[in-house]
Design a protein around this motif. Structure first.
Motif, PDB file in Angstrom:
ATOM      1  N   MET A 255     -73.201 -17.577   5.003  1.00 28.78           N
ATOM      2  CA  MET A 255     -72.633 -18.530   4.062  1.00 28.78           C
ATOM      3  C   MET A 255     -71.121 -18.593   4.255  1.00 28.78           C
ATOM      4  O   MET A 255     -70.487 -17.615   4.603  1.00 28.78           O
ATOM      5  CB  MET A 255     -72.908 -18.096   2.623  1.00 28.78           C
ATOM      6  N   ASN A 256     -70.594 -19.755   3.985  1.00 29.79           N
ATOM      7  CA  ASN A 256     -69.152 -19.913   4.002  1.00 29.79           C
ATOM      8  C   ASN A 256     -68.709 -20.589   2.711  1.00 29.79           C
ATOM      9  O   ASN A 256     -69.527 -20.875   1.844  1.00 29.79           O
ATOM     10  CB  ASN A 256     -68.701 -20.696   5.245  1.00 29.79           C
ATOM     11  N   ALA A 257     -67.437 -20.854   2.621  1.00 31.34           N
ATOM     12  CA  ALA A 257     -66.882 -21.405   1.383  1.00 31.34           C
ATOM     13  C   ALA A 257     -67.424 -22.790   1.058  1.00 31.34           C
ATOM     14  O   ALA A 257     -67.319 -23.241  -0.079  1.00 31.34           O
ATOM     15  CB  ALA A 257     -65.357 -21.453   1.476  1.00 31.34           C
ATOM     16  N   HIS A 258     -68.008 -23.465   2.047  1.00 29.24           N
ATOM     17  CA  HIS A 258     -68.504 -24.818   1.822  1.00 29.24           C
ATOM     18  C   HIS A 258     -70.017 -24.888   1.651  1.00 29.24           C
ATOM     19  O   HIS A 258     -70.566 -25.965   1.474  1.00 29.24           O
ATOM     20  CB  HIS A 258     -68.072 -25.717   2.983  1.00 29.24           C
ATOM     21  N   THR A 259     -70.691 -23.737   1.685  1.00 30.83           N
ATOM     22  CA  THR A 259     -72.144 -23.709   1.502  1.00 30.83           C
ATOM     23  C   THR A 259     -72.495 -24.230   0.113  1.00 30.83           C
ATOM     24  O   THR A 259     -71.917 -23.805  -0.878  1.00 30.83           O
ATOM     25  CB  THR A 259     -72.690 -22.278   1.678  1.00 30.83           C
ATOM     26  N   LYS A 260     -73.430 -25.147   0.071  1.00 33.64           N
ATOM     27  CA  LYS A 260     -73.858 -25.725  -1.206  1.00 33.64           C
ATOM     28  C   LYS A 260     -75.056 -24.954  -1.746  1.00 33.64           C
ATOM     29  O   LYS A 260     -75.936 -24.531  -1.004  1.00 33.64           O
ATOM     30  CB  LYS A 260     -74.242 -27.193  -1.035  1.00 33.64           C
TER      31      LYS A 260
ATOM     32  N   GLY B 130     -74.264 -17.541 -12.691  1.00 39.61           N
ATOM     33  CA  GLY B 130     -74.365 -17.133 -11.299  1.00 39.61           C
ATOM     34  C   GLY B 130     -74.468 -18.322 -10.371  1.00 39.61           C
ATOM     35  O   GLY B 130     -74.519 -19.479 -10.807  1.00 39.61           O
ATOM     36  N   TRP B 131     -74.539 -18.027  -9.070  1.00 40.58           N
ATOM     37  CA  TRP B 131     -74.663 -19.049  -8.031  1.00 40.58           C
ATOM     38  C   TRP B 131     -75.618 -18.536  -6.967  1.00 40.58           C
ATOM     39  O   TRP B 131     -75.633 -17.340  -6.661  1.00 40.58           O
ATOM     40  CB  TRP B 131     -73.294 -19.320  -7.411  1.00 40.58           C
TER      41      TRP B 131
ATOM     42  N   THR C 139     -73.305 -27.138  -5.687  1.00 33.55           N
ATOM     43  CA  THR C 139     -72.037 -26.492  -5.991  1.00 33.55           C
ATOM     44  C   THR C 139     -71.752 -25.391  -4.971  1.00 33.55           C
ATOM     45  O   THR C 139     -72.646 -24.957  -4.246  1.00 33.55           O
ATOM     46  CB  THR C 139     -72.052 -25.889  -7.412  1.00 33.55           C
ATOM     47  N   THR C 140     -70.516 -24.931  -4.959  1.00 32.91           N
ATOM     48  CA  THR C 140     -70.091 -23.853  -4.070  1.00 32.91           C
ATOM     49  C   THR C 140     -69.702 -22.636  -4.902  1.00 32.91           C
ATOM     50  O   THR C 140     -69.647 -22.699  -6.133  1.00 32.91           O
ATOM     51  CB  THR C 140     -68.875 -24.283  -3.232  1.00 32.91           C
ATOM     52  N   LEU C 141     -69.390 -21.543  -4.209  1.00 34.68           N
ATOM     53  CA  LEU C 141     -68.901 -20.347  -4.907  1.00 34.68           C
ATOM     54  C   LEU C 141     -67.603 -20.627  -5.647  1.00 34.68           C
ATOM     55  O   LEU C 141     -67.343 -20.063  -6.710  1.00 34.68           O
ATOM     56  CB  LEU C 141     -68.724 -19.202  -3.920  1.00 34.68           C
ATOM     57  N   ALA C 142     -66.781 -21.516  -5.103  1.00 35.43           N
ATOM     58  CA  ALA C 142     -65.535 -21.889  -5.789  1.00 35.43           C
ATOM     59  C   ALA C 142     -65.838 -22.604  -7.103  1.00 35.43           C
ATOM     60  O   ALA C 142     -65.149 -22.390  -8.114  1.00 35.43           O
ATOM     61  CB  ALA C 142     -64.666 -22.769  -4.892  1.00 35.43           C
TER      62      ALA C 142
END
Length: 99
Positions: A1-6, A26-27, A66-69
């Motif tokens: 996963m990266n910052a853009h993973t939905k 959570g996500w 959504t993302t982790l951000a």
């Protein structure tokens, strides 16, 4: 996963409070699997504790794509205001949790 993973942000509401906690936000990229982990008491420390205490929970809201951000931004808000059960007037048009 990266910052853009939905994935999906989700809000859990506890059947009764545990100390100060009434909600868990959570996500995940697989909501059904993550909820199964939470039900088994293995998905996160707080969920592990409430499961051991016999406190149930329900998924009351989701935010798809959504993302982790996005999760971090939601966590920086006051969760009861995000909850359609605790704050029905402030949660119009929300996505209810479905697995």
């Amino acid at each position: 996963m990266n910052a853009h993973t939905k994935g999906t942000c989700y809000l859990l509401q506890f059947e009764r409070p545990y100390r100060h906690a009434r909600h868990y936000l959570g996500w995940t990229v697989d909501l059904a699997a993550r909820l199964d982990e939470h039900l088994a008491g293995t998905g996160g420390r707080l969920l592990e504790v409430i499961t051991a205490e016999g406190i149930g929970f329900s998924c009351v809201r989701t935010w798809p794509n959504t993302t982790l951000a996005d999760e971090r931004r939601l966590k920086n808000r006051h969760r009861p205001k995000l909850c359609p059960v605790c704050n029905p007037l402030g949660a119009k048009g929300v996505s209810r949790c479905q697995t």
